[in-house]
Design a protein around this motif. Structure first.
Motif, PDB file in Angstrom:
ATOM      1  N   ASP A 147       0.920  -1.342   0.073  1.00 45.73           N
ATOM      2  CA  ASP A 147       0.087   0.004   0.072  1.00 45.73           C
ATOM      3  C   ASP A 147       0.921   1.185  -0.020  1.00 45.73           C
ATOM      4  O   ASP A 147       0.702   2.337  -0.663  1.00 45.73           O
ATOM      5  N   SER A 148       2.024   1.230   0.679  1.00 45.32           N
ATOM      6  CA  SER A 148       2.788   2.420   0.733  1.00 45.32           C
ATOM      7  C   SER A 148       3.263   2.783  -0.584  1.00 45.32           C
ATOM      8  O   SER A 148       3.532   3.685  -0.988  1.00 45.32           O
ATOM      9  N   PHE A 149       4.117   1.662  -1.233  1.00 52.18           N
ATOM     10  CA  PHE A 149       4.632   2.020  -2.454  1.00 52.18           C
ATOM     11  C   PHE A 149       3.713   2.416  -3.586  1.00 52.18           C
ATOM     12  O   PHE A 149       3.769   2.979  -4.550  1.00 52.18           O
ATOM     13  N   SER A 150       2.391   1.666  -3.368  1.00 51.49           N
ATOM     14  CA  SER A 150       1.351   1.955  -4.424  1.00 51.49           C
ATOM     15  C   SER A 150       1.045   3.485  -4.396  1.00 51.49           C
ATOM     16  O   SER A 150       0.615   4.379  -5.450  1.00 51.49           O
ATOM     17  N   LEU A 151       0.679   4.064  -3.070  1.00 50.16           N
ATOM     18  CA  LEU A 151       0.502   5.284  -2.919  1.00 50.16           C
ATOM     19  C   LEU A 151       1.720   6.261  -3.496  1.00 50.16           C
ATOM     20  O   LEU A 151       1.147   7.228  -4.258  1.00 50.16           O
ATOM     21  N   LEU A 152       2.822   5.960  -2.949  1.00 50.02           N
ATOM     22  CA  LEU A 152       4.037   6.766  -3.610  1.00 50.02           C
ATOM     23  C   LEU A 152       3.799   6.990  -5.198  1.00 50.02           C
ATOM     24  O   LEU A 152       4.022   7.917  -5.838  1.00 50.02           O
ATOM     25  N   GLN A 153       3.810   5.665  -5.785  1.00 53.42           N
ATOM     26  CA  GLN A 153       3.861   5.655  -7.365  1.00 53.42           C
ATOM     27  C   GLN A 153       2.604   6.418  -8.002  1.00 53.42           C
ATOM     28  O   GLN A 153       2.671   7.404  -8.701  1.00 53.42           O
ATOM     29  N   LYS A 154       1.484   6.243  -7.526  1.00 55.57           N
ATOM     30  CA  LYS A 154       0.249   7.033  -7.757  1.00 55.57           C
ATOM     31  C   LYS A 154       0.583   8.719  -7.833  1.00 55.57           C
ATOM     32  O   LYS A 154       0.186   9.284  -8.635  1.00 55.57           O
ATOM     33  N   GLU A 155       0.974   9.037  -6.527  1.00 60.84           N
ATOM     34  CA  GLU A 155       1.215  10.358  -6.472  1.00 60.84           C
ATOM     35  C   GLU A 155       2.255  10.920  -7.195  1.00 60.84           C
ATOM     36  O   GLU A 155       2.235  12.217  -7.675  1.00 60.84           O
ATOM     37  N   TYR A 156       3.478  10.417  -7.622  1.00 60.54           N
ATOM     38  CA  TYR A 156       4.401  11.069  -8.194  1.00 60.54           C
ATOM     39  C   TYR A 156       4.534  11.053  -9.664  1.00 60.54           C
ATOM     40  O   TYR A 156       4.687  11.510 -10.564  1.00 60.54           O
ATOM     41  N   LYS A 157       3.473  10.074 -10.088  1.00 59.99           N
ATOM     42  CA  LYS A 157       3.089   9.979 -11.648  1.00 59.99           C
ATOM     43  C   LYS A 157       2.229  11.311 -11.774  1.00 59.99           C
ATOM     44  O   LYS A 157       2.396  12.063 -13.058  1.00 59.99           O
ATOM     45  N   THR A 158       1.331  11.555 -10.629  1.00 52.75           N
ATOM     46  CA  THR A 158       0.365  12.651 -10.966  1.00 52.75           C
ATOM     47  C   THR A 158       1.340  14.103 -10.966  1.00 52.75           C
ATOM     48  O   THR A 158       1.047  14.881 -11.874  1.00 52.75           O
ATOM     49  N   ALA A 159       2.410  14.152 -10.110  1.00 55.15           N
ATOM     50  CA  ALA A 159       3.153  15.126 -10.172  1.00 55.15           C
ATOM     51  C   ALA A 159       3.889  15.191 -11.366  1.00 55.15           C
ATOM     52  O   ALA A 159       4.380  16.583 -11.789  1.00 55.15           O
ATOM     53  N   LYS A 160       4.319  14.382 -11.896  1.00 55.89           N
ATOM     54  CA  LYS A 160       5.153  14.463 -13.099  1.00 55.89           C
ATOM     55  C   LYS A 160       4.485  14.863 -14.176  1.00 55.89           C
ATOM     56  O   LYS A 160       4.814  15.679 -15.415  1.00 55.89           O
ATOM     57  N   LYS A 161       2.868  14.398 -14.364  1.00 58.38           N
ATOM     58  CA  LYS A 161       2.194  14.987 -15.425  1.00 58.38           C
ATOM     59  C   LYS A 161       1.934  16.675 -15.300  1.00 58.38           C
ATOM     60  O   LYS A 161       1.707  17.206 -16.471  1.00 58.38           O
ATOM     61  N   LEU A 162       2.181  17.137 -14.222  1.00 60.03           N
ATOM     62  CA  LEU A 162       1.733  18.388 -14.043  1.00 60.03           C
ATOM     63  C   LEU A 162       3.098  19.214 -14.100  1.00 60.03           C
ATOM     64  O   LEU A 162       3.128  20.302 -13.622  1.00 60.03           O
ATOM     65  N   PHE A 217       7.740  15.750  -7.482  1.00 55.26           N
ATOM     66  CA  PHE A 217       8.060  14.510  -7.996  1.00 55.26           C
ATOM     67  C   PHE A 217       9.610  13.883  -7.362  1.00 55.26           C
ATOM     68  O   PHE A 217       9.920  13.060  -7.213  1.00 55.26           O
ATOM     69  N   ALA A 218      10.399  14.993  -7.301  1.00 53.35           N
ATOM     70  CA  ALA A 218      11.740  14.611  -6.699  1.00 53.35           C
ATOM     71  C   ALA A 218      11.696  14.264  -5.149  1.00 53.35           C
ATOM     72  O   ALA A 218      12.212  13.454  -4.548  1.00 53.35           O
ATOM     73  N   TYR A 219      11.026  14.889  -4.397  1.00 54.53           N
ATOM     74  CA  TYR A 219      10.419  14.608  -2.960  1.00 54.53           C
ATOM     75  C   TYR A 219      10.067  13.214  -2.773  1.00 54.53           C
ATOM     76  O   TYR A 219      10.281  12.514  -1.803  1.00 54.53           O
ATOM     77  N   LEU A 220       8.964  12.720  -3.477  1.00 52.31           N
ATOM     78  CA  LEU A 220       8.474  11.747  -3.474  1.00 52.31           C
ATOM     79  C   LEU A 220       9.331  10.519  -3.714  1.00 52.31           C
ATOM     80  O   LEU A 220       9.326   9.514  -3.201  1.00 52.31           O
ATOM     81  N   LYS A 221      10.024  10.739  -4.935  1.00 52.21           N
ATOM     82  CA  LYS A 221      10.920   9.869  -5.334  1.00 52.21           C
ATOM     83  C   LYS A 221      12.241   9.791  -4.153  1.00 52.21           C
ATOM     84  O   LYS A 221      12.541   8.373  -3.931  1.00 52.21           O
ATOM     85  N   SER A 222      12.661  10.783  -3.272  1.00 55.37           N
ATOM     86  CA  SER A 222      13.259  10.591  -2.282  1.00 55.37           C
ATOM     87  C   SER A 222      12.846   9.723  -1.368  1.00 55.37           C
ATOM     88  O   SER A 222      13.617   8.865  -0.671  1.00 55.37           O
ATOM     89  N   ILE A 223      11.585   9.880  -0.893  1.00 51.76           N
ATOM     90  CA  ILE A 223      11.060   8.967   0.148  1.00 51.76           C
ATOM     91  C   ILE A 223      11.010   7.516  -0.479  1.00 51.76           C
ATOM     92  O   ILE A 223      11.402   6.634   0.371  1.00 51.76           O
ATOM     93  N   GLU A 224      10.622   7.405  -1.677  1.00 46.58           N
ATOM     94  CA  GLU A 224      10.575   5.857  -2.148  1.00 46.58           C
ATOM     95  C   GLU A 224      11.824   5.183  -2.026  1.00 46.58           C
ATOM     96  O   GLU A 224      12.087   4.305  -1.649  1.00 46.58           O
ATOM     97  N   SER A 225      13.227   6.022  -2.455  1.00 46.31           N
ATOM     98  CA  SER A 225      14.363   5.600  -2.284  1.00 46.31           C
ATOM     99  C   SER A 225      14.807   5.149  -0.817  1.00 46.31           C
ATOM    100  O   SER A 225      15.345   4.018  -0.560  1.00 46.31           O
ATOM    101  N   LEU A 226      14.385   6.070   0.035  1.00 51.13           N
ATOM    102  CA  LEU A 226      14.767   5.826   1.634  1.00 51.13           C
ATOM    103  C   LEU A 226      13.857   4.261   1.894  1.00 51.13           C
ATOM    104  O   LEU A 226      14.421   3.602   2.697  1.00 51.13           O
ATOM    105  N   GLN A 227      12.458   4.454   1.628  1.00 50.03           N
ATOM    106  CA  GLN A 227      12.029   3.295   1.947  1.00 50.03           C
ATOM    107  C   GLN A 227      12.506   1.764   1.362  1.00 50.03           C
ATOM    108  O   GLN A 227      12.307   0.901   1.804  1.00 50.03           O
ATOM    109  N   TYR A 228      12.859   2.054   0.050  1.00 44.57           N
ATOM    110  CA  TYR A 228      13.297   0.843  -0.673  1.00 44.57           C
ATOM    111  C   TYR A 228      14.548   0.456   0.163  1.00 44.57           C
ATOM    112  O   TYR A 228      15.052  -0.828   0.506  1.00 44.57           O
ATOM    113  N   SER A 229      15.440   1.320   0.433  1.00 49.64           N
ATOM    114  CA  SER A 229      16.868   1.051   1.327  1.00 49.64           C
ATOM    115  C   SER A 229      16.364   0.322   2.584  1.00 49.64           C
ATOM    116  O   SER A 229      17.098  -0.599   2.784  1.00 49.64           O
ATOM    117  N   ALA A 230      15.280   0.749   3.333  1.00 48.57           N
ATOM    118  CA  ALA A 230      14.956   0.291   4.645  1.00 48.57           C
ATOM    119  C   ALA A 230      14.395  -1.118   4.704  1.00 48.57           C
ATOM    120  O   ALA A 230      14.535  -1.941   5.392  1.00 48.57           O
TER     121      ALA A 230
END
Length: 741
Positions: free
Chosen positions: A63-78, A84-97
């Protein structure tokens, strides 16, 4: 592992969300906040980030990664590059964890690219902070420091002080930890104090608790270097007590940190305060025990048991102390990452307890385990140091490349500026040409009138010029004559100066050649003396060894055979004896047995057969077993030894160690002797330590003794060096090393 993951992510959330009593309660609150926001809300993406993080903490990973993917795709379209960079940073931290390192790197790379497209300093700073956080988890501390310092620069430019202050506080804490690991105490103190000041300004109780804990830990490291400094000791106690007070006054969610502080405080009272503080130590150890889960924090449990064991030892209850130390070791084995400092400390205490109790066999077993752990720590530290050097070298290469690119950029910028200046100059010249044409037309009319006047003046001027030319020719002739005289003098002076300089140069060269020749002669004499000394020493030592071998053979074959024959004859006589002669013959037989054993021992000392047949390690262990008794323990340890040392050098090492052990037994009255040989890449290192009564190293009588001269001669032959450390009643350590080739 899951609990450890939660702790890491919760620490990260600490800079983004409010305090809550539990992860589940926090999830409910943030979910409500997320549903109440729209994409037009100023803090929408921060709420998205917090929601994704708390979902991960509550094991809702998909659920966590699905939420991030949905929101940064929206940010990229806009084209919202910053969000987009902020959410991608959060995603990288979570993948590392969760251990997905490759995915983490890909996400962070996308975050960096898009962060460069935004002018939002807050987002730029957060991306750099994420880069530093990831670099630490990859053990690349140099890169982490670079990212953290860049993040601080961006946050200093941010106008939203409240938001940037929270994150700067965490960066200060991370930098303090890194500089502590590097033993950079001034920088550690700088960022630790900044962490505390920032936490107090925000009035964030969790941050204040962590800051006081970090300050106390910083002063404790300094106290370890200066254990008699009571001011440092009291500063450590003060900051740990402040952290504990903050914890009790507020609802905290980090019991492991509370356990860490109380354990450190209890340990402080045991190690650095008088025995009258042992009850305080017991009180805080019990407080730590109440909040510590053995499954989550085995290192903390083992530390608590170690403190109780230390208290029992101070109360002279060695049986209870030993039981607690062993229990602490058993708990420590359950840790995914054992604290080797605790393990070494426990083994050291057990060795001391068993040695004082006279259980030398158990003490030796603990000593071996201690050495195994110590060797592992030593090898690991060497590996970390090597990685650090490689990373530093890579950083310097990158810096040079950056400087090169920056220089090229500066040159291009200068070229552009030069072209602009040239264009301006051309426009100015064009305007000036127009003005010149108009002026020239006016001047032409005036010049025609002036020409007629000038023609008349010219006639008069010609007459005056003729007169002046004659005067000038006369003056030039006089001036030329003076110049010739001056040039002549100058040439003479320069010639004399050149001759003097040449003579001085030749004299200096001759002097230099004479000095070089004299130095070469002295060096040749010194080399010849050294060669003669080594040759004489080699002949002397070879002669000694041959004489030892001959004596051993003569004693064994001559006197040994004679004593054995006498023993056989006496045994035959005992069989035919009369009863009245029984005691006398038995006494004589015992004397002959003693003489035969003594002869074998002397023969073996003169020439160790085991060394020739099986090598140095077997010979030294046999020698140690032969020399030890009920009052003396001798331990022999070989580390990384490949048994490639030539026999002659093995014999020299054996003789040196034999002389040192005999001296320790004869003069030092030692009870324990440790012999250790370590084979390094290019040399061998041998250490012989004893716990005897020690002596004055500068004693002339000791340095002039035959035994010391023999040791010194053999080490010189091996082209080695040695050091002696000894104190009265504290024992002696003799360390020497020599090259492999």
């Amino acid at each position: 592992m899951l609990n450890r993951l939660k702790k890491i992510i919760f620490y990260f959330i600490f800079i983004n969300i409010f305090n809550a009593s539990s992860a589940q309660e926090t999830l409910i609150n943030i979910e409500k906040e997320y549903k109440s926001k729209t994409i037009l809300s100023p803090d929408y993406y921060e709420v998205v980030a917090r929601y994704a993080q708390i979902l991960l903490v509550n094991d809702k990973i998909d659920d966590s990664f699905s939420l991030l993917q949905k929101e940064y795709k929206t940010a990229k379209k806009l084209n919202a590059f910053g969000n987009f960079a902020y959410l991608k940073s959060i995603e990288s931290l979570q993948y590392s964890a969760i251990g997905e390192r490759e995915k983490s790197k890909i996400s962070f790379q996308e975050a960096r690219i898009n962060a460069d497209k935004t002018s939002n300093f807050n987002i730029k700073g957060f991306v750099c902070y994420a880069g530093g956080w990831l670099a630490i988890r990859d053990s690349n501390e140099i890169e982490a420091v670079d990212y953290f310092l860049k993040a601080l620069k961006y946050y200093d430019l941010e106008t939203d002080y409240r938001n940037s202050a929270r994150r700067k506080s965490v960066i200060y804490h991370e930098l303090a930890q890194i500089y502590a690991d590097w033993n950079e105490y001034e920088l550690q103190e700088k960022y630790t104090i900044k962490t505390l000041d920032s936490a107090l300004q925000q009035d964030n109780q969790d941050a204040i608790f962590s800051a006081y804990m970090a300050v106390g830990n910083m002063y404790e490291k300094q106290l370890y270097e200066n254990p008699t400094n009571e001011k440092l000791r009291d500063l450590v106690e003060l900051n740990y007590l402040k952290a504990i007070k903050i914890y009790h006054e507020n609802e905290m969610i980090y019991p492991s940190d509370y356990s860490y502080v109380t354990i450190n405080l209890a340990s402080l009272y045991i190690k650095y305060y008088p025995d009258s503080h042992k009850e305080k130590a017991r009180e805080y150890a019990l407080m730590a025990q109440k909040v510590t889960n053995i499954n989550d924090e085995p290192n903390h449990i083992s530390s608590i048991l170690e403190i109780f064991a230390e208290i029992a030892l101070k109360e002279n209850n060695k049986k209870e102390s030993k039981k607690l130390f062993i229990e602490a070791l058993d708990v420590l084995e359950k840790s995914m990452k054992k604290n080797t400092n605790i393990e070494l400390s426990i083994y050291d205490k057990l060795i001391k307890i068993e040695s004082e109790a006279g259980n030398y066999k158990e003490a030796l077993a603990y000593q071996k385990k201690y050495l195994e752990v110590f060797k592992y720590v030593y090898d690991y530290k060497k590996l970390i140091h090597s990685k650090k050097i490689d990373a530093d070298y890579e950083k310097k290469l990158q810096k040079k490349e950056y400087e090169k690119l920056q220089l090229i950029s500066d040159k291009k910028e200068q070229q552009i500026q030069l072209l602009n200046i040239q264009n301006l100059e051309r426009e100015t010249q064009f305007n000036n040409l127009k003005l010149i044409e108009e002026n020239q037309a006016k001047k032409l009319a005036l010049s025609e009138l002036g020409t007629q006047k000038k023609q008349q003046e010219l006639k008069l001027a010609r007459l005056e010029t003729q007169t002046k030319n004659k005067d000038l020719l006369n003056y030039q002739e006089k001036l030329s004559y003076k110049e010739q005289i001056n040039n002549f003098y100058i040439i003479i002076i320069i010639s004399i100066a050149l001759i003097l300089i040449l003579l001085l140069f030749l004299l200096r060269q001759r002097t230099k050649r004479m000095i070089d020749k004299e130095n070469s002669y002295k060096l040749a004499i010194e080399k010849e003396k050294q060669h003669t000394k080594i040759s004489a020493l080699t002949s002397l030592l070879d002669g000694q060894e041959r004489e030892r071998e001959r004596l051993a053979r003569d004693l064994h074959d001559g006197l040994g055979g004679l004593l054995s024959a006498t023993k056989l004859q006496l045994s035959d006589l005992i069989n035919k004896k009369k009863d009245s002669q029984d005691d006398e013959l038995k006494t004589i037989s015992d004397h002959i047995d003693f003489a035969i054993n003594k002869l074998r021992k002397v023969s073996h000392n003169l020439m160790p057969d085991l060394l020739i047949k099986y090598g140095l390690e077997a010979a030294l262990k046999e020698f140690a077993n032969r020399m030890k008794n009920n009052n003396l323990e001798i331990h022999v340890t070989f580390l990384s030894y490949s048994n490639t040392l030539v026999t002659d050098k093995q014999l020299f090492v054996y003789r040196i160690i034999q002389e040192l052990v005999n001296n320790a037994i004869k003069h030092a009255q030692a009870k324990h002797i440790i012999i250790q040989l370590v084979e390094e890449t290019n040399f061998y290192q041998i250490t012989v330590e004893d716990d005897g009564k020690g002596f004055e190293v500068n004693n002339l009588e000791f340095k002039n003794s035959a035994g010391f001269i023999n040791i010194q001669s053999r080490i010189q032959f091996l082209k080695g060096t040695f050091e002696i450390h000894s104190q009265k009643n504290l024992g002696t350590s003799f360390e020497f090393n020599f090259p492999k080739k």
